[in-house]
Design an enzyme around this catalytic site. Structure first.
Site, PDB file in Angstrom:
ATOM      1  N   PRO A  24       0.840  -1.205   0.000  1.00 28.68           N
ATOM      2  CA  PRO A  24       0.000   0.000   0.000  1.00 28.68           C
ATOM      3  C   PRO A  24       0.873   1.252   0.000  1.00 28.68           C
ATOM      4  CG  PRO A  24      -0.789  -1.598   1.609  1.00 28.68           C
ATOM      5  CD  PRO A  24       0.530  -2.101   1.119  1.00 28.68           C
ATOM      6  N   GLU A  25       0.588   2.160  -0.924  1.00 23.61           N
ATOM      7  CA  GLU A  25       1.344   3.393  -1.021  1.00 23.61           C
ATOM      8  C   GLU A  25       0.522   4.540  -0.465  1.00 23.61           C
ATOM      9  OE1 GLU A  25       3.039   3.866  -4.918  1.00 23.61           O
ATOM     10  OE2 GLU A  25       3.776   1.810  -4.986  1.00 23.61           O
TER      11      GLU A  25
END
Length: 271
Positions: free
Chosen positions: A2-3
């Protein structure tokens, strides 16, 4: 992993609902990347005042202290009034008067860490070296260019390092560099002021659009409501090696940079 957009989408999906909730219980599963830093029972009775984000960390401000939550490589959270019994990959439950915030993390690279203040103890170690927020007012064009000029590494590697600007992960670095017309292998120090200005604008544009699209779901990402993201459907280069560029038709190339996959158009992105 997840960014920044996925973390921001996660925050938006439960922040309003958990604000004002009183903590009733904290349940821990298998150990995560870092220890909680406080006995679980010591958090009982405290109130969640708000949820913020710093880079890829979620910050739950309590009436006494702060909880830092990191999703690691494959983690996700759910916030619901009723949740099933914890499964093998459910490692943290924050039981509150408004629902249960649960961290699911199959690879256990995520973490939940308590600190008395954001600038104290373990929180300071984790947050202290992070760069400026790309979606905030502090992300200044001139300062960005000045910082890039001091780095001889490839510009994509500098973006991923997170100390010049935080949260521009692999997917969105590739997309921003495409939008700015910059080859990812170009030394950051060689960027002119006009090209740095284009990259600055591209980073903000790509990240903002990704948040609007709910982030990217490449494998198993979902927000705290269980909803997937759709930004990956409009990616210009990421994951498209061997396919024609959506702009010029040139075949997209894929290379490795620092053990990470990089994608670019050799025609649209100039060295």
């Amino acid at each position: 992993m997840p960014e920044l957009p996925e973390v921001e989408v996660t925050r938006l999906s439960f922040a309003d609902r958990i604000a004002g909730a009183r903590i009733q219980e904290v349940r821990l599963g298998k150990p995560l990347r870092w220890p909680l830093g406080v006995l679980p029972q010591e958090l009982e009775g405290r109130t969640v005042q708000r949820v913020r984000r710093r880079g890829k960390y979620l910050l739950l401000d309590l009436d006494d202290g702060v909880l830092l939550l990191h999703l690691g490589m494959s983690g996700s959270v759910v916030f619901a009034e009723d949740v099933p019994e914890p499964g093998a990959h459910d490692h943290f439950d924050l039981v509150t008067t408004r629902g249960v915030l649960r961290l699911n993390d199959p690879r256990r690279f995520g973490a939940v860490v308590y600190a008395t203040r954001e600038d104290a103890g373990e929180a300071a170690k984790l947050l202290g070296s992070l760069g400026v927020e790309p979606l905030g007012d502090a992300f200044d064009e001139a300062a960005f260019h000045s910082a890039l000029r001091k780095r001889r590494a490839p510009v994509k590697q500098v973006l991923l390092a997170g100390d010049v600007v935080v949260g521009v992960g692999n997917i969105y670095a590739s997309e921003a560099l495409f939008l700015a017309g910059i080859r990812p292998t170009l030394s950051a120090s060689r960027l002119s002021r006009p090209r740095a200005r284009k990259l600055h604008a591209a980073i903000r544009d790509v990240l903002a659009r990704a948040v609007q699209k709910g982030g990217s779901t490449l494998r198993d990402f979902s927000n705290a409501n269980g909803e997937s993201g759709y930004f990956q459907l409009e990616a210009m280069v990421y994951g498209r090696a061997g396919q024609p560029c959506r702009t010029c038709g040139t075949v997209i190339r894929g290379i490795r940079q620092g053990q990470r996959a990089t994608f670019y158009c050799p025609s649209c992105q100039k060295p």
